[in-house]
Design a protein around this motif. Structure first.
Motif, mmCIF file in Angstrom:
data_model
loop_
_atom_site.group_PDB
_atom_site.id
_atom_site.type_symbol
_atom_site.label_atom_id
_atom_site.label_comp_id
_atom_site.label_asym_id
_atom_site.label_seq_id
_atom_site.Cartn_x
_atom_site.Cartn_y
_atom_site.Cartn_z
ATOM 1 N N ILE A 97 18.006 56.678 15.212
ATOM 2 C CA ILE A 97 17.887 55.747 16.343
ATOM 3 C C ILE A 97 16.426 55.631 16.744
ATOM 4 C CG2 ILE A 97 18.493 55.373 18.768
ATOM 5 C CD1 ILE A 97 21.060 56.966 18.218
ATOM 6 N N SER A 98 15.950 54.416 16.933
ATOM 7 C CA SER A 98 14.567 54.214 17.374
ATOM 8 C C SER A 98 14.527 53.156 18.468
ATOM 9 C CB SER A 98 13.666 53.792 16.213
ATOM 10 O OG SER A 98 13.958 52.460 15.817
ATOM 11 N N ALA A 99 13.624 53.344 19.400
ATOM 12 C CA ALA A 99 13.464 52.374 20.481
ATOM 13 C C ALA A 99 12.967 51.038 19.935
ATOM 14 C CB ALA A 99 12.493 52.917 21.535
ATOM 15 N N SER A 100 12.186 51.077 18.860
ATOM 16 C CA SER A 100 11.666 49.829 18.282
ATOM 17 C C SER A 100 12.810 48.971 17.737
ATOM 18 C CB SER A 100 10.648 50.127 17.171
ATOM 19 O OG SER A 100 11.241 50.875 16.131
ATOM 20 N N ARG A 101 13.822 49.622 17.187
ATOM 21 C CA ARG A 101 15.003 48.898 16.686
ATOM 22 C C ARG A 101 15.714 48.206 17.853
ATOM 23 N NH1 ARG A 101 19.859 52.227 13.949
ATOM 24 N NH2 ARG A 101 21.418 50.586 13.781
ATOM 25 N N VAL A 102 15.823 48.904 18.979
ATOM 26 C CA VAL A 102 16.441 48.320 20.170
ATOM 27 C C VAL A 102 15.620 47.122 20.658
ATOM 28 C CG1 VAL A 102 17.119 48.723 22.565
ATOM 29 C CG2 VAL A 102 17.471 50.518 20.848
ATOM 30 N N ARG A 103 14.304 47.281 20.697
ATOM 31 C CA ARG A 103 13.438 46.189 21.171
ATOM 32 C C ARG A 103 13.570 44.949 20.292
ATOM 33 N NH1 ARG A 103 9.803 50.497 21.610
ATOM 34 N NH2 ARG A 103 8.543 49.746 19.860
ATOM 35 N N THR A 104 13.680 45.168 18.989
ATOM 36 C CA THR A 104 13.851 44.029 18.070
ATOM 37 C C THR A 104 15.138 43.274 18.384
ATOM 38 O OG1 THR A 104 12.613 45.147 16.310
ATOM 39 C CG2 THR A 104 14.082 43.357 15.647
ATOM 40 N N LEU A 105 16.195 44.002 18.622
ATOM 41 C CA LEU A 105 17.472 43.365 18.968
ATOM 42 C C LEU A 105 17.352 42.604 20.286
ATOM 43 C CD1 LEU A 105 19.929 46.268 18.030
ATOM 44 C CD2 LEU A 105 19.780 44.027 16.897
ATOM 45 N N LEU A 106 16.678 43.190 21.256
ATOM 46 C CA LEU A 106 16.519 42.536 22.562
ATOM 47 C C LEU A 106 15.677 41.272 22.449
ATOM 48 C CD1 LEU A 106 15.962 45.665 24.855
ATOM 49 C CD2 LEU A 106 18.033 44.284 24.652
ATOM 50 N N LYS A 107 14.622 41.340 21.642
ATOM 51 C CA LYS A 107 13.761 40.167 21.457
ATOM 52 C C LYS A 107 14.523 39.014 20.804
ATOM 53 C CE LYS A 107 9.474 42.843 21.071
ATOM 54 N NZ LYS A 107 8.446 43.381 20.143
ATOM 55 N N ASN A 108 15.531 39.380 20.004
ATOM 56 C CA ASN A 108 16.348 38.368 19.336
ATOM 57 C C ASN A 108 17.591 37.991 20.145
ATOM 58 O OD1 ASN A 108 14.641 38.199 17.074
ATOM 59 N ND2 ASN A 108 15.629 39.951 16.095
ATOM 60 N N GLY A 109 17.616 38.446 21.406
ATOM 61 C CA GLY A 109 18.723 38.081 22.288
ATOM 62 C C GLY A 109 20.035 38.757 21.961
ATOM 63 N N LEU B 234 23.276 52.145 20.476
ATOM 64 C CA LEU B 234 21.951 52.765 20.394
ATOM 65 C C LEU B 234 21.416 53.269 21.724
ATOM 66 C CD1 LEU B 234 20.311 50.076 18.063
ATOM 67 C CD2 LEU B 234 21.403 52.224 17.380
ATOM 68 N N ILE B 235 21.944 52.758 22.821
ATOM 69 C CA ILE B 235 21.444 53.149 24.145
ATOM 70 C C ILE B 235 22.600 53.605 25.036
ATOM 71 C CG2 ILE B 235 19.405 51.667 24.051
ATOM 72 C CD1 ILE B 235 20.845 49.616 25.754
ATOM 73 N N PRO B 236 22.336 54.514 25.982
ATOM 74 C CA PRO B 236 23.407 54.944 26.898
ATOM 75 C C PRO B 236 23.874 53.774 27.749
ATOM 76 C CG PRO B 236 21.450 56.353 27.084
ATOM 77 C CD PRO B 236 21.058 55.163 26.276
ATOM 78 N N ILE B 237 25.056 53.872 28.293
ATOM 79 C CA ILE B 237 25.592 52.821 29.150
ATOM 80 C C ILE B 237 24.685 52.578 30.348
ATOM 81 C CG2 ILE B 237 27.061 54.431 30.431
ATOM 82 C CD1 ILE B 237 27.819 50.719 29.581
ATOM 83 N N THR B 238 24.013 53.646 30.816
ATOM 84 C CA THR B 238 23.092 53.491 31.948
ATOM 85 C C THR B 238 21.928 52.567 31.600
ATOM 86 O OG1 THR B 238 22.032 55.555 31.236
ATOM 87 C CG2 THR B 238 23.626 55.702 33.042
ATOM 88 N N SER B 239 21.380 52.715 30.393
ATOM 89 C CA SER B 239 20.292 51.829 29.954
ATOM 90 C C SER B 239 20.804 50.413 29.737
ATOM 91 C CB SER B 239 19.668 52.349 28.651
ATOM 92 O OG SER B 239 18.973 53.550 28.866
ATOM 93 N N LYS C 273 21.291 60.125 14.712
ATOM 94 C CA LYS C 273 21.505 58.990 13.810
ATOM 95 C C LYS C 273 22.767 58.215 14.166
ATOM 96 C CE LYS C 273 19.192 60.947 9.757
ATOM 97 N NZ LYS C 273 19.335 61.302 8.310
ATOM 98 N N VAL C 274 22.753 56.945 13.854
ATOM 99 C CA VAL C 274 23.936 56.095 13.947
ATOM 100 C C VAL C 274 24.067 55.397 12.600
ATOM 101 C CG1 VAL C 274 24.942 54.034 14.987
ATOM 102 C CG2 VAL C 274 23.844 55.737 16.446
ATOM 103 N N ASN C 275 25.225 55.575 11.955
ATOM 104 C CA ASN C 275 25.437 55.009 10.613
ATOM 105 C C ASN C 275 24.334 55.435 9.645
ATOM 106 O OD1 ASN C 275 27.758 53.621 11.530
ATOM 107 N ND2 ASN C 275 26.487 51.915 12.252
ATOM 108 N N GLU C 276 24.013 56.747 9.690
ATOM 109 C CA GLU C 276 23.016 57.355 8.794
ATOM 110 C C GLU C 276 21.592 56.840 9.006
ATOM 111 O OE1 GLU C 276 23.807 59.967 6.845
ATOM 112 O OE2 GLU C 276 25.737 59.741 7.858
ATOM 113 N N GLU C 277 21.360 56.132 10.093
ATOM 114 C CA GLU C 277 20.009 55.633 10.386
ATOM 115 C C GLU C 277 19.539 56.210 11.723
ATOM 116 O OE1 GLU C 277 17.563 51.410 10.864
ATOM 117 O OE2 GLU C 277 19.689 51.399 10.320
#
Length: 332
Positions: free
Chosen positions: A298-310, A318-323, A292-296
């Motif tokens: 971690i999900s890949a879908s959350r990351v994808r939403t952020l990426l889609k919104n630039g 939410l993701i390792p530095i490598t990603s 969890k991060v901030n009690e939530e």
């Protein structure tokens, strides 16, 4: 035999839906090619493709028999070859097994009484398992993790690090279907970069043998049955009776799924299959709490939403530095 375009031409769609309905088959949107045979302006036979998967095969009752089925399969298999695929897959009802066996398809696994998963290829499932067997390692405990990694997150890394710490060796399977936000190659590379610091992990692609919900077919199944449960049974049987057997895997690690009902059903069904004979409880399912991060969670879908919104910068927690670096290069 001709191609029709049910997604573009309304008359083609009407003809196709009528024939499929008469055979108790639902149309699947996830197709890219449809073949049809007409007799006196009436559609009497059809088959569709998604990449190298044959779907929605239907023949009018008055024309059933080997000749038309063989004609359908010939054009479908030729199209798959023209597209550059090495072989074809089909999911069908067990009652149609003999029809596909007669033209060279072999069973991979089945879920009675709902479906049988079959393949026709020179590089078939036995060749994949033979290749997999070359990565077999000896140890007190051999673990496994199956990931879509779309993309590879801190949550995925946490699961892998826990599993690697609690086993002698860990096999990581990256689901190999280009039906995700990121390609198979990109997802595989992100996992590879993300676990480079771990010395006891072995990474694999699953080819077409573990499928995602995006390509799993449901068009011929009873609507009152859980498609998620049937898919989970198929994947679990392939993993238990083939992957695990070849690699002598005794533990499969999964994260808890507090919010995703489909994944919860999938994990519970997998437990049922793994408990069954032969070799009950091998592999054992090991469930660990999601990172969890901030009690939530971690999900890949959350990351994808952020990426889609630039908002690439907002994914850093939410993701390792490598990603992060990998995605940054992709988007640059």
């Amino acid at each position: 035999m001709e191609k029709i375009y049910p997604k573009k031409i309304s008359s083609d769609k009407k003809d196709l839906f009528e024939l499929l309905r008469s055979e108790s088959i639902r149309f699947e949107e996830n197709i890219d090619t449809t073949f049809a045979k007409y007799e006196n302006n009436k559609l009497i036979a059809t088959a569709s493709l998604y990449k190298n998967i044959i779907k929605c095969v239907a023949i009018d009752d008055n024309f059933k028999g080997g000749a038309i089925f063989n004609e359908l399969m010939t054009v479908a298999l030729n199209e798959i070859e023209l597209k550059g695929f090495d072989g074809a897959f089909v999911y069908t009802k067990p009652i149609y097994e003999n029809s596909f066996t007669a033209i060279g398809f072999k069973e991979i696994e089945r879920v009675e009484p709902d479906l049988i998963f079959m393949q026709k290829s020179h590089n078939d499932f036995s060749k994949y398992l033979e290749s997999l067997s070359k990565t077999k390692v000896e140890g007190e405990s051999i673990g496994a993790v199956v990931l879509n990694a779309n993309p590879f997150t801190i949550g995925h890394k946490y699961l892998i690090e826990y599993a690697a710490k609690n086993t002698s060796y860990l096999h990581i399977f990256v689901v190999s279907e280009d039906a995700s936000y990121f390609t198979t190659e990109d997802r595989y590379n992100m996992v590879k970069e993300g676990v480079r610091d771990l010395s006891n992990v072995i990474i694999h692609k699953t080819d077409n043998y573990l499928v995602s919900s995006a390509t799993f077919p449901s068009y011929f199944m009873d609507e009152d049955k859980s498609i998620t449960k049937i898919q989970a049974k198929l994947d679990a049987k392939i993993f238990k009776y083939h992957f695990s057997k070849v690699l002598d895997i005794d533990k499969r690690f999964v994260g808890t799924e507090p919010n995703d009902e489909a994944t919860r059903i999938y994990n519970e069904t997998m437990k049922e299959i793994f408990k069954s004979k032969p070799n009950p409880n091998k592999p054992e399912i090991v469930v660990i709490p999601r990172k969890k991060v901030n009690e939530e969670a971690i999900s890949a879908s959350r990351v994808r939403t952020l990426l889609k919104n630039g908002k690439l910068e907002n994914t850093k927690d939410l993701i390792p530095i490598t990603s992060y670096e990998y995605i940054k290069k992709l988007f640059s």
